[in-house]
Design a protein around this motif. Structure first.
Motif, short mmCIF file in Angstrom:
data_model
loop_
_atom_site.label_atom_id
_atom_site.label_comp_id
_atom_site.label_asym_id
_atom_site.label_seq_id
_atom_site.Cartn_x
_atom_site.Cartn_y
_atom_site.Cartn_z
N THR A 170 9.59 38.51 36.58
CA THR A 170 10.76 37.86 35.99
C THR A 170 11.71 38.93 35.46
O THR A 170 11.31 39.81 34.70
N GLU A 203 14.25 36.59 42.77
CA GLU A 203 14.28 37.10 41.40
C GLU A 203 15.30 36.35 40.56
O GLU A 203 15.04 35.98 39.41
N ALA A 228 14.16 32.85 39.84
CA ALA A 228 13.09 32.86 38.84
C ALA A 228 13.65 33.08 37.43
O ALA A 228 13.07 32.61 36.44
N ALA A 229 14.77 33.78 37.35
CA ALA A 229 15.40 34.03 36.05
C ALA A 229 16.31 32.88 35.63
O ALA A 229 16.96 32.95 34.58
N THR A 240 14.88 39.94 33.27
CA THR A 240 15.77 39.49 32.20
C THR A 240 16.91 40.48 32.11
O THR A 240 16.69 41.67 31.93
#
Ligand code: ADE
Length: 286
Positions: A2, A59, A62-63, A4
């Protein structure tokens, strides 16, 4: 994994916007894509390698961000046209374009083949031109928009990368021309010029170039490499309304390196052309 993204910019800054990032599958392009998605944009990733695009899109999803992707070689006019078919069919609009895709290899100028020269100039300069032209003709001429192009630190030439420096100098000039020609349509065109950035692009250079990189770091007044996030932040600023009155400009992100750094060691030699001494009455005693 993940991801951020801790953007310095306001959440929701790009809500409702579609922004296309070329070279979005790796390095700086990937970072920009993540930051824009974290700020609410739907990001369209374009690059040559499907695997990288799928990875970055996954990615971003998923974020909690929005992304789609399309395989495109920006050197090929039909592939660029197909990319815009895809973007406009899927999204119906294009608010921003980040022409991040590009590349080069290290070589003394005299050893660059015509094929190698053409490949670098076509990818960087011609590819950027095709992307800009298509973005304008297909959408931005009628709706406005923002374009950010990618330079390198080529302000004093770039020994070891003659092809890319020449191409990027061309992009810098193109950026200025387009800024003037397309102002009438509400289109801003700017560029960023990263210096030495710690990124996957750097890792692709051969082992033999590593000592040169170490020397370059020592010559940067800030004594370090830049980060992908530092380049991304400049791109995001240029895409944002905070830059509404900025067009035709290039922002350097180089720790003042372009003002100081030695790019090339000129060894001792005595091959300078003989001094021209055409004025026997000059003011220096001989
Ligand atoms: N990244 C590097 N070169 C590229 C190209 N020709 N097309 C798209 N992305 C690229």
């Amino acid at each position: 994994m993940t991801v951020t993204y801790h953007s310095i910019f306001r959440p929701g800054l790009f809500d409702g916007q579609t922004i296309l990032v070329t070279g979005g599958g790796t390095g700086i392009g990937r970072a920009v894509a993540h930051e824009l998605a974290a700020l609410g944009a739907h990001v369209v990733l374009a690059a040559r390698t499907l695997e990288n695009l799928e990875q970055v899109a996954a990615e971003i999803h998923a974020a909690g961000g929005a992304a789609s992707h399309f395989v495109c070689n920006i050197r090929e006019e039909e592939q660029v046209a197909a990319l815009f078919d895809f973007v406009l069919a899927e999204r119906g609009a294009l608010h921003g374009l980040v022409n991040n895709a590009g590349g080069q290899f290290v070589s003394p100028a005299e050893m660059i083949s015509l094929k190698g020269w053409r490949a670098v100039v076509e990818t960087n300069l011609t590819g950027t031109f095709l992307m800009c032209r298509e973005a304008f003709n297909r959408h931005m001429s009628a709706h406005g928009g923002v374009i950010v192009n990618m330079l390198i630190e080529m302000w004093r030439g770039f020994p070891g990368m003659a092809h890319s420096a020449a191409a990027r100098a061309g992009i810098e000039n193109l950026t200025k021309t387009l800024a003037v020609e397309w102002a009438r349509a509400g289109v801003r065109v700017n560029a960023v010029a990263p210096g030495l950035i710690s990124s996957s692009g750097l890792e692709r250079y051969p082992e033999a170039v590593r000592p040169m990189i170490e020397q370059n770091i020592r010559d940067i007044p800030m004594k370090r490499m830049g980060t992908e996030a530092e380049v991304s932040a400049a791109i995001v600023f240029l895409l944002s309304p905070a830059a509404a009155f900025i067009s035709g400009e290039s922002i350097k992100i180089d720790g003042a390196g372009s003002l100081w750094r030695k790019t090339w060691e000129v060894g001792e030699h005595n091959h300078a052309p003989a001094a021209y001494d055409g004025f026997s009455e000059d003011s220096v005693e001989s």
